[in-house]
Design a protein around this motif. Sequence first.
Motif, short mmCIF file in Angstrom:
data_model
loop_
_atom_site.label_atom_id
_atom_site.label_comp_id
_atom_site.label_asym_id
_atom_site.label_seq_id
_atom_site.Cartn_x
_atom_site.Cartn_y
_atom_site.Cartn_z
N ILE A 94 0.86 -1.18 0.00
CA ILE A 94 0.00 0.00 0.00
C ILE A 94 0.89 1.22 0.00
N GLU A 95 0.68 2.08 -0.96
CA GLU A 95 1.42 3.33 -1.06
C GLU A 95 0.43 4.48 -1.10
N LYS A 96 0.92 5.69 -0.93
CA LYS A 96 0.06 6.86 -1.02
C LYS A 96 0.42 7.66 -2.27
N PHE B 209 -1.94 11.85 -0.92
CA PHE B 209 -1.94 11.04 0.30
C PHE B 209 -3.12 10.07 0.36
N VAL B 210 -3.67 9.72 -0.79
CA VAL B 210 -4.73 8.71 -0.87
C VAL B 210 -4.05 7.35 -1.04
N PRO B 211 -4.39 6.36 -0.20
CA PRO B 211 -3.75 5.06 -0.34
C PRO B 211 -4.17 4.33 -1.62
N VAL B 212 -3.20 3.69 -2.26
CA VAL B 212 -3.46 2.87 -3.45
C VAL B 212 -2.79 1.52 -3.25
N LEU B 213 -3.40 0.49 -3.80
CA LEU B 213 -2.85 -0.85 -3.71
C LEU B 213 -1.92 -1.09 -4.88
#
Length: 199
Positions: free
Chosen positions: A160-162, A166-170
């Motif tokens: 999981i990164e942002k 700063f929205v988390p993405v898989l």
Amino acid sequence: MKNCFDVIGNDIVDLRLAAVESDPMRQRFLDKVFTKREQAVIFNASKPLKQLWLLWTMKEAAYKAHQRRFSLTRKFNPLVQQCVILSQSGDSASGEVKIGTRVYHITSIYNEKYIHSLASINPGATNFLWEILPSSADLRKDFLLDISQQYGIPAYSLAIEKDRNFVPVLMYKNKTFPIAFSFSKHGKFGAFSRELMNY
């Protein structure tokens, strides 16, 4: 829409913690967060404080979905959101939150311990899973294990990164994995929600 997949947001409130953190029924707070119509809904409820937190979670969930949908920077302005409860029972509610011309469909569940709301851009959507866990749980780890098991993907290859907002993405093997999801945590409770997809 920026993404090829659905958009969701979720929010959870620990009612016991919320009861001692502050006094949300003070007029100054109400005027910053809720429209006059929403305030009337709160004060006309049999349990005004619980109704307040229901509307709050609905707005927060919609905000998260809206931010993800349009890749917006963080800016939560609850007064631009118009929240309407369409149905409500002893342990659940459904409604809509309108932000500009965009409508987010809300499903909420609640009890004496917490309120959890999920926002989706699709009305009547049933292709979502949510899980409520103790706040001591590792939400991200549980989420990644859940994805790993459903899709047969080794957990070590997921991350999981942002994004820049700063929205988390898989991520899967350094590429975006096209699935909508959202995290929330408050007090003794945490939750993740995600889109169910068949590949």
